[in-house]
Design a protein around this motif. Sequence first.
Motif, PDB file in Angstrom:
ATOM      1  N   ASP A   1     -63.825 -42.655 -97.010  1.00 50.85           N
ATOM      2  CA  ASP A   1     -63.173 -43.965 -96.911  1.00 50.85           C
ATOM      3  C   ASP A   1     -63.238 -44.469 -95.470  1.00 50.85           C
ATOM      4  O   ASP A   1     -62.306 -44.304 -94.689  1.00 50.85           O
ATOM      5  CB  ASP A   1     -61.718 -43.855 -97.370  1.00 50.85           C
ATOM      6  CG  ASP A   1     -61.101 -45.213 -97.660  1.00 50.85           C
ATOM      7  OD1 ASP A   1     -61.826 -46.224 -97.595  1.00 50.85           O
ATOM      8  OD2 ASP A   1     -59.892 -45.259 -97.943  1.00 50.85           O
ATOM      9  N   GLY A   2     -64.375 -45.075 -95.136  1.00 49.85           N
ATOM     10  CA  GLY A   2     -64.569 -45.647 -93.803  1.00 49.85           C
ATOM     11  C   GLY A   2     -65.482 -46.851 -93.925  1.00 49.85           C
ATOM     12  O   GLY A   2     -65.391 -47.599 -94.878  1.00 49.85           O
ATOM     13  N   HIS A   3     -66.369 -47.033 -92.953  1.00 50.77           N
ATOM     14  CA  HIS A   3     -67.393 -48.065 -93.136  1.00 50.77           C
ATOM     15  C   HIS A   3     -68.762 -47.466 -92.877  1.00 50.77           C
ATOM     16  O   HIS A   3     -68.925 -46.521 -92.098  1.00 50.77           O
ATOM     17  CB  HIS A   3     -67.120 -49.308 -92.274  1.00 50.77           C
ATOM     18  CG  HIS A   3     -67.454 -49.176 -90.817  1.00 50.77           C
ATOM     19  ND1 HIS A   3     -68.742 -49.168 -90.337  1.00 50.77           N
ATOM     20  CD2 HIS A   3     -66.656 -49.076 -89.710  1.00 50.77           C
ATOM     21  CE1 HIS A   3     -68.737 -49.060 -89.020  1.00 50.77           C
ATOM     22  NE2 HIS A   3     -67.478 -48.993 -88.613  1.00 50.77           N
ATOM     23  N   ARG A   4     -69.755 -48.017 -93.542  1.00 54.09           N
ATOM     24  CA  ARG A   4     -71.124 -47.511 -93.512  1.00 54.09           C
ATOM     25  C   ARG A   4     -71.661 -47.587 -92.089  1.00 54.09           C
ATOM     26  O   ARG A   4     -71.435 -48.565 -91.365  1.00 54.09           O
ATOM     27  CB  ARG A   4     -71.977 -48.342 -94.449  1.00 54.09           C
ATOM     28  CG  ARG A   4     -73.335 -47.762 -94.793  1.00 54.09           C
ATOM     29  CD  ARG A   4     -73.216 -46.633 -95.796  1.00 54.09           C
ATOM     30  NE  ARG A   4     -74.526 -46.216 -96.263  1.00 54.09           N
ATOM     31  CZ  ARG A   4     -75.088 -46.673 -97.372  1.00 54.09           C
ATOM     32  NH1 ARG A   4     -74.478 -47.578 -98.113  1.00 54.09           N
ATOM     33  NH2 ARG A   4     -76.271 -46.224 -97.745  1.00 54.09           N
ATOM     34  N   LEU A   5     -72.402 -46.568 -91.685  1.00 58.29           N
ATOM     35  CA  LEU A   5     -72.955 -46.528 -90.329  1.00 58.29           C
ATOM     36  C   LEU A   5     -74.366 -45.956 -90.350  1.00 58.29           C
ATOM     37  O   LEU A   5     -74.598 -44.896 -90.935  1.00 58.29           O
ATOM     38  CB  LEU A   5     -72.076 -45.664 -89.421  1.00 58.29           C
ATOM     39  CG  LEU A   5     -72.432 -45.727 -87.933  1.00 58.29           C
ATOM     40  CD1 LEU A   5     -71.911 -47.018 -87.315  1.00 58.29           C
ATOM     41  CD2 LEU A   5     -71.874 -44.539 -87.169  1.00 58.29           C
ATOM     42  N   ILE A   6     -75.286 -46.674 -89.734  1.00 63.14           N
ATOM     43  CA  ILE A   6     -76.629 -46.151 -89.471  1.00 63.14           C
ATOM     44  C   ILE A   6     -76.680 -45.719 -88.004  1.00 63.14           C
ATOM     45  O   ILE A   6     -76.385 -46.510 -87.102  1.00 63.14           O
ATOM     46  CB  ILE A   6     -77.714 -47.203 -89.733  1.00 63.14           C
ATOM     47  CG1 ILE A   6     -77.754 -47.583 -91.230  1.00 63.14           C
ATOM     48  CG2 ILE A   6     -79.084 -46.702 -89.271  1.00 63.14           C
ATOM     49  CD1 ILE A   6     -78.238 -46.485 -92.143  1.00 63.14           C
TER      50      ILE A   6
ATOM     51  N   VAL B   1     -79.281 -44.118 -78.196  1.00 59.95           N
ATOM     52  CA  VAL B   1     -78.568 -44.167 -79.469  1.00 59.95           C
ATOM     53  C   VAL B   1     -78.023 -45.567 -79.708  1.00 59.95           C
ATOM     54  O   VAL B   1     -77.397 -46.172 -78.827  1.00 59.95           O
ATOM     55  CB  VAL B   1     -77.413 -43.141 -79.489  1.00 59.95           C
ATOM     56  CG1 VAL B   1     -76.610 -43.269 -80.781  1.00 59.95           C
ATOM     57  CG2 VAL B   1     -77.954 -41.725 -79.333  1.00 59.95           C
ATOM     58  N   ARG B   2     -78.262 -46.090 -80.910  1.00 55.71           N
ATOM     59  CA  ARG B   2     -77.685 -47.365 -81.344  1.00 55.71           C
ATOM     60  C   ARG B   2     -77.024 -47.141 -82.696  1.00 55.71           C
ATOM     61  O   ARG B   2     -77.528 -46.384 -83.532  1.00 55.71           O
ATOM     62  CB  ARG B   2     -78.769 -48.449 -81.468  1.00 55.71           C
ATOM     63  CG  ARG B   2     -79.534 -48.724 -80.189  1.00 55.71           C
ATOM     64  CD  ARG B   2     -78.714 -49.485 -79.158  1.00 55.71           C
ATOM     65  NE  ARG B   2     -78.333 -50.805 -79.607  1.00 55.71           N
ATOM     66  CZ  ARG B   2     -79.120 -51.883 -79.525  1.00 55.71           C
ATOM     67  NH1 ARG B   2     -80.349 -51.772 -79.033  1.00 55.71           N
ATOM     68  NH2 ARG B   2     -78.681 -53.074 -79.925  1.00 55.71           N
ATOM     69  N   LEU B   3     -75.909 -47.851 -82.934  1.00 55.97           N
ATOM     70  CA  LEU B   3     -75.149 -47.728 -84.169  1.00 55.97           C
ATOM     71  C   LEU B   3     -75.086 -49.090 -84.853  1.00 55.97           C
ATOM     72  O   LEU B   3     -74.833 -50.102 -84.201  1.00 55.97           O
ATOM     73  CB  LEU B   3     -73.728 -47.227 -83.881  1.00 55.97           C
ATOM     74  CG  LEU B   3     -73.606 -45.969 -83.020  1.00 55.97           C
ATOM     75  CD1 LEU B   3     -72.138 -45.663 -82.753  1.00 55.97           C
ATOM     76  CD2 LEU B   3     -74.279 -44.773 -83.694  1.00 55.97           C
ATOM     77  N   PHE B   4     -75.291 -49.102 -86.171  1.00 55.97           N
ATOM     78  CA  PHE B   4     -75.320 -50.356 -86.917  1.00 55.97           C
ATOM     79  C   PHE B   4     -74.507 -50.221 -88.210  1.00 55.97           C
ATOM     80  O   PHE B   4     -74.484 -49.161 -88.834  1.00 55.97           O
ATOM     81  CB  PHE B   4     -76.757 -50.743 -87.289  1.00 55.97           C
ATOM     82  CG  PHE B   4     -77.672 -50.914 -86.124  1.00 55.97           C
ATOM     83  CD1 PHE B   4     -77.780 -52.144 -85.488  1.00 55.97           C
ATOM     84  CD2 PHE B   4     -78.423 -49.849 -85.640  1.00 55.97           C
ATOM     85  CE1 PHE B   4     -78.634 -52.306 -84.400  1.00 55.97           C
ATOM     86  CE2 PHE B   4     -79.272 -50.002 -84.560  1.00 55.97           C
ATOM     87  CZ  PHE B   4     -79.378 -51.237 -83.933  1.00 55.97           C
ATOM     88  N   THR B   5     -73.890 -51.334 -88.632  1.00 54.37           N
ATOM     89  CA  THR B   5     -73.229 -51.371 -89.931  1.00 54.37           C
ATOM     90  C   THR B   5     -74.275 -51.633 -91.012  1.00 54.37           C
ATOM     91  O   THR B   5     -75.447 -51.897 -90.725  1.00 54.37           O
ATOM     92  CB  THR B   5     -72.175 -52.491 -89.994  1.00 54.37           C
ATOM     93  OG1 THR B   5     -72.856 -53.768 -90.012  1.00 54.37           O
ATOM     94  CG2 THR B   5     -71.233 -52.445 -88.794  1.00 54.37           C
ATOM     95  N   ARG B   6     -73.832 -51.625 -92.283  1.00 54.10           N
ATOM     96  CA  ARG B   6     -74.769 -51.872 -93.395  1.00 54.10           C
ATOM     97  C   ARG B   6     -75.305 -53.290 -93.360  1.00 54.10           C
ATOM     98  O   ARG B   6     -76.345 -53.578 -93.952  1.00 54.10           O
ATOM     99  CB  ARG B   6     -74.094 -51.607 -94.744  1.00 54.10           C
ATOM    100  CG  ARG B   6     -72.863 -52.417 -94.999  1.00 54.10           C
ATOM    101  CD  ARG B   6     -72.373 -52.273 -96.431  1.00 54.10           C
ATOM    102  NE  ARG B   6     -73.089 -53.178 -97.310  1.00 54.10           N
ATOM    103  CZ  ARG B   6     -72.656 -53.536 -98.509  1.00 54.10           C
ATOM    104  NH1 ARG B   6     -71.519 -53.053 -98.960  1.00 54.10           N
ATOM    105  NH2 ARG B   6     -73.345 -54.376 -99.266  1.00 54.10           N
ATOM    106  N   HIS B   7     -74.601 -54.224 -92.674  1.00 51.36           N
ATOM    107  CA  HIS B   7     -75.084 -55.594 -92.534  1.00 51.36           C
ATOM    108  C   HIS B   7     -75.863 -55.787 -91.233  1.00 51.36           C
ATOM    109  O   HIS B   7     -76.080 -56.911 -90.794  1.00 51.36           O
ATOM    110  CB  HIS B   7     -73.915 -56.571 -92.597  1.00 51.36           C
ATOM    111  CG  HIS B   7     -73.213 -56.564 -93.923  1.00 51.36           C
ATOM    112  ND1 HIS B   7     -73.822 -56.948 -95.095  1.00 51.36           N
ATOM    113  CD2 HIS B   7     -71.943 -56.197 -94.265  1.00 51.36           C
ATOM    114  CE1 HIS B   7     -72.968 -56.831 -96.098  1.00 51.36           C
ATOM    115  NE2 HIS B   7     -71.828 -56.378 -95.628  1.00 51.36           N
ATOM    116  N   ASN B   8     -76.243 -54.672 -90.605  1.00 52.33           N
ATOM    117  CA  ASN B   8     -77.069 -54.678 -89.397  1.00 52.33           C
ATOM    118  C   ASN B   8     -76.341 -55.248 -88.177  1.00 52.33           C
ATOM    119  O   ASN B   8     -76.967 -55.742 -87.247  1.00 52.33           O
ATOM    120  CB  ASN B   8     -78.378 -55.447 -89.636  1.00 52.33           C
ATOM    121  CG  ASN B   8     -79.506 -54.918 -88.770  1.00 52.33           C
ATOM    122  OD1 ASN B   8     -79.574 -53.721 -88.482  1.00 52.33           O
ATOM    123  ND2 ASN B   8     -80.386 -55.794 -88.332  1.00 52.33           N
ATOM    124  N   ASN B   9     -75.012 -55.178 -88.188  1.00 55.00           N
ATOM    125  CA  ASN B   9     -74.244 -55.559 -87.002  1.00 55.00           C
ATOM    126  C   ASN B   9     -74.173 -54.377 -86.042  1.00 55.00           C
ATOM    127  O   ASN B   9     -73.832 -53.263 -86.444  1.00 55.00           O
ATOM    128  CB  ASN B   9     -72.818 -55.978 -87.400  1.00 55.00           C
ATOM    129  CG  ASN B   9     -72.813 -57.226 -88.257  1.00 55.00           C
ATOM    130  OD1 ASN B   9     -73.515 -58.189 -87.961  1.00 55.00           O
ATOM    131  ND2 ASN B   9     -72.051 -57.213 -89.341  1.00 55.00           N
TER     132      ASN B   9
END
Length: 280
Positions: free
Chosen positions: A22-27, A35-43
Amino acid sequence: MLLETAPGPFSHSEFIFEPKVDGHRLIYSQQAEKVRLFTRHNNDCTRQYPELLLSFDSDIILDGEVACTDPETGLNDFEAVMSRFSTKQASKITQLTHKLPATFAIFDILFYQGRDLRKLPLVERKMILHSLSLPSSNFGVVPHIEGAGEELYTQIEAMGMEGVVGKRKDSQYLSRRSKDWLKVINWSYADVFITGYKKSEFGWLAAVPDPTGKMRPVGIIEHGPSPKHKQAFHGVCQQLVTGEDKNHVYLEPRIQARVKMRSWTKSGLLRIPVFDQFIV
């Protein structure tokens, strides 16, 4: 790769099952040691999680959920991770890194050591993922079991966790919604009164009585009712109008409904309420 929804818990020998975090999606993307981190909407959310900016032994792309843990219950705290995600000020981010540390719960690997792994079967990607040396205790690999989805769901339900995800063992990683990955949500239920509706788009205002009997707003129901439910509601609600403003029409609290939701928020609101049925 996005999830379809299963109608209920299930077991299947061709699936693996894992707890739904229960969090938010992370790439997580590491290229040339950056290192770069992105949400599922590429933010881009790289600066929000400095404790996750640690390197692996090679360029890598990972998929998972970033989560925070409630120290009292030991469960994922969705509101805490949303607080981390929405914080932009550097000093506040540093503060929250210690107060609400983030964990990256990894469930898939898409690229590693120069290879695109997305066309490999899921079980082979899982083997590679489990062989990794993780850079710190803020990283973890989501555990899974084979076949026994109903048994896992029973345990998840008893612990009050969010749900279960079932994934086909041979599934490739597809950048779209797929029935190869199915979620089963551990819904909570509540009975509410509908005290109004939105004018511009669909939404029913929901409330519950407080200890004094006064109606306390708890959120807006935007999902779930069928066209027949909406038609029945509009057939009754015109007799119950008490007033309106620019955005809403307000009703006497006479129509009662049962909703399913992820949980109650700490401020007493329904989290993602979905209409289930009218209570007559």
